[in-house]
Design a protein around this motif. Structure first.
Motif, mmCIF file in Angstrom:
data_model
loop_
_atom_site.group_PDB
_atom_site.id
_atom_site.type_symbol
_atom_site.label_atom_id
_atom_site.label_comp_id
_atom_site.label_asym_id
_atom_site.label_seq_id
_atom_site.Cartn_x
_atom_site.Cartn_y
_atom_site.Cartn_z
ATOM 1 N N ALA A 177 49.786 53.389 49.644
ATOM 2 C CA ALA A 177 49.697 51.942 49.491
ATOM 3 C C ALA A 177 50.565 51.517 48.314
ATOM 4 C CB ALA A 177 48.249 51.505 49.275
ATOM 5 N N SER A 178 50.860 50.230 48.256
ATOM 6 C CA SER A 178 51.655 49.681 47.159
ATOM 7 C C SER A 178 51.047 48.347 46.755
ATOM 8 C CB SER A 178 53.118 49.511 47.585
ATOM 9 O OG SER A 178 53.911 49.055 46.502
ATOM 10 N N ASP A 179 49.953 48.416 46.005
ATOM 11 C CA ASP A 179 49.155 47.242 45.654
ATOM 12 C C ASP A 179 49.254 46.871 44.185
ATOM 13 O OD1 ASP A 179 47.785 47.236 48.297
ATOM 14 O OD2 ASP A 179 46.901 49.079 47.546
ATOM 15 N N THR A 180 49.959 47.674 43.402
ATOM 16 C CA THR A 180 49.891 47.568 41.951
ATOM 17 C C THR A 180 51.267 47.372 41.345
ATOM 18 O OG1 THR A 180 50.026 49.980 41.805
ATOM 19 C CG2 THR A 180 47.821 49.007 41.805
ATOM 20 N N ARG A 181 51.259 47.043 40.052
ATOM 21 C CA ARG A 181 52.478 47.028 39.246
ATOM 22 C C ARG A 181 52.386 48.193 38.268
ATOM 23 N NH1 ARG A 181 54.974 41.823 39.715
ATOM 24 N NH2 ARG A 181 56.605 42.677 38.352
ATOM 25 N N GLY A 182 53.492 48.874 38.053
ATOM 26 C CA GLY A 182 53.450 50.009 37.142
ATOM 27 C C GLY A 182 54.817 50.627 36.944
ATOM 28 N N GLN A 228 44.519 36.412 47.960
ATOM 29 C CA GLN A 228 45.068 36.327 46.613
ATOM 30 C C GLN A 228 44.137 35.582 45.665
ATOM 31 O OE1 GLN A 228 49.151 35.147 46.423
ATOM 32 N NE2 GLN A 228 49.170 34.928 44.209
ATOM 33 N N ASP A 229 43.474 34.546 46.150
ATOM 34 C CA ASP A 229 42.670 33.714 45.261
ATOM 35 C C ASP A 229 41.241 34.191 45.081
ATOM 36 O OD1 ASP A 229 44.877 32.163 44.921
ATOM 37 O OD2 ASP A 229 44.124 30.403 45.980
ATOM 38 N N TYR A 230 40.729 35.032 46.005
ATOM 39 C CA TYR A 230 39.301 35.337 45.956
ATOM 40 C C TYR A 230 38.928 36.811 45.903
ATOM 41 C CZ TYR A 230 38.876 30.421 47.221
ATOM 42 O OH TYR A 230 38.982 29.060 47.230
ATOM 43 N N VAL A 231 39.823 37.718 46.287
ATOM 44 C CA VAL A 231 39.397 39.105 46.457
ATOM 45 C C VAL A 231 38.873 39.722 45.163
ATOM 46 C CG1 VAL A 231 41.681 40.117 46.062
ATOM 47 C CG2 VAL A 231 40.011 41.343 47.456
ATOM 48 N N GLY A 252 49.791 39.141 46.262
ATOM 49 C CA GLY A 252 49.698 38.780 44.847
ATOM 50 C C GLY A 252 49.245 39.901 43.951
ATOM 51 N N TRP A 253 49.342 41.153 44.427
ATOM 52 C CA TRP A 253 48.859 42.315 43.676
ATOM 53 C C TRP A 253 47.400 42.112 43.238
ATOM 54 C CZ3 TRP A 253 53.789 40.252 42.698
ATOM 55 C CH2 TRP A 253 54.847 41.041 43.137
ATOM 56 N N GLN A 254 46.607 41.557 44.166
ATOM 57 C CA GLN A 254 45.191 41.311 43.900
ATOM 58 C C GLN A 254 44.344 42.337 44.652
ATOM 59 O OE1 GLN A 254 43.975 38.789 41.736
ATOM 60 N NE2 GLN A 254 46.163 38.792 41.249
ATOM 61 N N MET A 255 43.485 43.014 43.923
ATOM 62 C CA MET A 255 42.640 44.054 44.511
ATOM 63 C C MET A 255 41.248 44.016 43.882
ATOM 64 S SD MET A 255 44.284 45.943 46.815
ATOM 65 C CE MET A 255 43.705 47.643 46.836
ATOM 66 N N ASN A 256 40.321 44.733 44.509
ATOM 67 C CA ASN A 256 39.016 45.009 43.903
ATOM 68 C C ASN A 256 38.637 46.442 44.268
ATOM 69 O OD1 ASN A 256 37.741 45.104 46.456
ATOM 70 N ND2 ASN A 256 37.104 42.971 46.363
ATOM 71 N N PRO A 257 37.594 47.005 43.672
ATOM 72 C CA PRO A 257 37.277 48.418 43.928
ATOM 73 C C PRO A 257 37.079 48.757 45.397
ATOM 74 C CG PRO A 257 36.118 47.675 41.975
ATOM 75 C CD PRO A 257 36.766 46.454 42.563
#
Length: 303
Positions: A171-176, A115-118, A152-157
């Motif tokens: 997957a379910s990584d986002t808010r929308g 959550q803090d670094y990705v 924490g809905w934290q992602m990167n490419p």
């Protein structure tokens, strides 16, 4: 049929040991289904202390008592106390959830680290964290994971790309607002996103006149009208599975009264015609009630 999917994020050792069994009992009693997403490595919750410097964090903490929900011991894991290995020490609990008929998937390896670094980490770091969780999941359940919901809905490419390589079902990584195919920096990723469509309890309680006694009424107003693709509600074993369990029961009963079938995110996915889903960009942005930025469903692609 009106579908509302319950996605349960399990962040901590305590949440796994105490919150998960309580949620299983409640869901089974009401005939509701859900998807449990597990943190599978060390509980380093205490290291979240660094978030006090993040804009909006202290405001959120002042609304929802972290100590009250997580406990002092949990808040020391990874600092003054060693972080317990959740997947190893709670393997029997995790397997019992699957044996109870619930879908299980990956939340993360180390919740705080992800959550803090990705968002700013390298592709190699990202793959390494996911692969640790994948290996532990396979060790516990004896088969590979088919879904992932980011801490924490934290992602990167690279996280999106790696999900495609893993051949996840979804997957379910986002808010929308509705299911979509994600586009990351102009690159389509063939792993459907089922975004969380409703606000969470910790985003609502303490805002305006919302309290644990009436917050369910606010959420039920948001689900009064039937959405085209259903809803995804994210809850936490540490909140709805513990002190806020009565609030969650009122919510579940309210949704049943509204005519919703309470399902896993897999059942919601299986009800979709994925060939007709739109492509949307994914972007990091702010959301009311949360500190920092998180992964959001962006504009339709191409715009």
């Amino acid at each position: 049929m009106k579908l509302l999917a319950l996605k349960i994020d399990v962040d901590t050792y305590r949440g796994t040991r105490e919150g998960v069994p309580r949620l299983v009992e409640l869901l089974q009693r009401l005939g509701a289904d859900a998807t449990f997403l597990f943190s599978l490595g060390p509980d380093h919750t205490g290291r979240a202390i660094k978030r006090v410097f993040r804009p909006g964090f202290m405001k959120k903490v002042s609304r929802t008592s972290v100590v009250e929900h997580y406990g002092i011991q949990t808040l020391l894991y990874g600092t003054l106390l060693p972080g317990p290995d959740i997947g190893r020490r709670c393997a029997d609990i995790l397997r019992s959830v699957a044996a109870g008929g619930f879908e299980v998937g990956i939340h993360t390896w180390d919740h705080i680290k992800w959550q803090d670094y990705v968002a700013g980490e390298s592709a190699a770091w990202t793959r390494g964290q996911i692969d640790l969780a994948v290996a532990r999941f396979t060790e516990v359940f004896g088969l590979p994971a088919k879904t992932h919901g980011a801490a924490g809905w934290q992602m990167n490419p690279e996280a999106y790309r790696h999900q495609q390589r893993m051949a996840l079902t979804y997957a379910s990584d986002t808010r929308g607002t509705h299911p979509f195919w994600p586009v990351v920096k102009g690159e389509p990723v063939r792993c459907v996103q089922l975004p969380t469509t409703l606000p969470t309890l910790d985003e609502l309680i303490g805002v305006g006149n919302l309290t644990p006694d009436n917050v369910h009424e606010h959420l039920l107003k948001l689900t009064a009208a039937e959405p085209e693709f259903g809803h995804v509600y994210t809850l936490h074993a540490e909140l709805e599975g513990m002190k806020l369990l009565p609030v969650f029961e009122r919510l579940l009963q309210g949704w049943l009264d509204q005519g919703y079938k309470l399902v896993s995110t897999l059942e919601l996915f299986n009800a979709l015609d994925t060939s007709t889903l739109p492509y949307h960009s994914v972007e990091m942005g702010e959301l009311e009630g949360r500190s920092g930025t998180l992964a959001l469903q962006g504009p339709r692609f191409p715009g």
